[in-house]
Motif scaffolding. Sequence first.
Motif, mmCIF file in Angstrom:
data_model
loop_
_atom_site.group_PDB
_atom_site.id
_atom_site.type_symbol
_atom_site.label_atom_id
_atom_site.label_comp_id
_atom_site.label_asym_id
_atom_site.label_seq_id
_atom_site.Cartn_x
_atom_site.Cartn_y
_atom_site.Cartn_z
ATOM 1 N N UNK A 96 68.392 97.447 -33.307
ATOM 2 C CA UNK A 96 67.709 97.750 -34.567
ATOM 3 C C UNK A 96 67.314 99.212 -34.596
ATOM 4 N N UNK A 97 67.769 99.934 -35.630
ATOM 5 C CA UNK A 97 67.445 101.357 -35.742
ATOM 6 C C UNK A 97 67.700 101.827 -37.166
ATOM 7 N N UNK A 98 66.795 102.688 -37.654
ATOM 8 C CA UNK A 98 66.965 103.367 -38.935
ATOM 9 C C UNK A 98 66.786 104.858 -38.675
ATOM 10 N N UNK A 148 71.438 103.153 -40.812
ATOM 11 C CA UNK A 148 70.715 102.124 -40.067
ATOM 12 C C UNK A 148 71.686 101.105 -39.506
ATOM 13 N N UNK A 149 71.218 100.408 -38.498
ATOM 14 C CA UNK A 149 72.052 99.409 -37.824
ATOM 15 C C UNK A 149 71.150 98.308 -37.282
ATOM 16 N N UNK A 150 71.689 97.119 -37.252
ATOM 17 C CA UNK A 150 71.057 96.003 -36.565
ATOM 18 C C UNK A 150 72.190 95.131 -36.032
ATOM 19 N N UNK A 151 71.943 94.505 -34.922
ATOM 20 C CA UNK A 151 72.964 93.648 -34.346
ATOM 21 C C UNK A 151 72.381 92.323 -33.917
ATOM 22 N N UNK A 152 73.268 91.391 -33.716
ATOM 23 C CA UNK A 152 72.876 90.094 -33.209
ATOM 24 C C UNK A 152 73.888 89.627 -32.195
#
Length: 175
Positions: free
Chosen positions: A91-93, A74-78
């Motif tokens: 945002x992804x799983x 999974x990944x998330x960024x800001x």
Amino acid sequence: MRIHIDKLSIRSTTEEDWEILKTVRLESLLESPNAFSATYSTTELYSELQWRDRAAHKTQYHYILALNGQRAIGIIGGKQSTELEFGLIAMWVNPEFRGNGIADMLINAIKKLAISKGHFRIALSVSQDNIRAINLYSKHGFSCIADWENSSINARPRNQKMECVELDRVIPKFA
């Protein structure tokens, strides 16, 4: 697929994670191409230096990974936007691991990051057709606002903008 929490870690990327970041980001773009404004064809052209800079937070982006052992699932960024808001991106799983609370952990981690950078508002853009994502974000205190963004891919409809304010009040104490 249920996973063992003892193998799961949620953490910010470092420069040494550039290959992991590249792999999971490209995997997300292949699996869910309509969920992102970035495209696989553009993203795959980034150089090693660009990936290293992104992983080391030398750009406007900051990424957090969900790892099962050494595998990014999974990944998330800001990113800091021009409106001085903290923007939630990427945002992804992995579908194999959805339904295990990983998305919840990633969202809580990005909220904590935003707070640590002095933000009290976080915003995102989501496809109006992605009801599952809208429901997930709503569960985390995001609400739709009267602001729409045009998709960078002309064939897609405009994206709904959502925001979460007073971040310190919407992060569960157990997170």
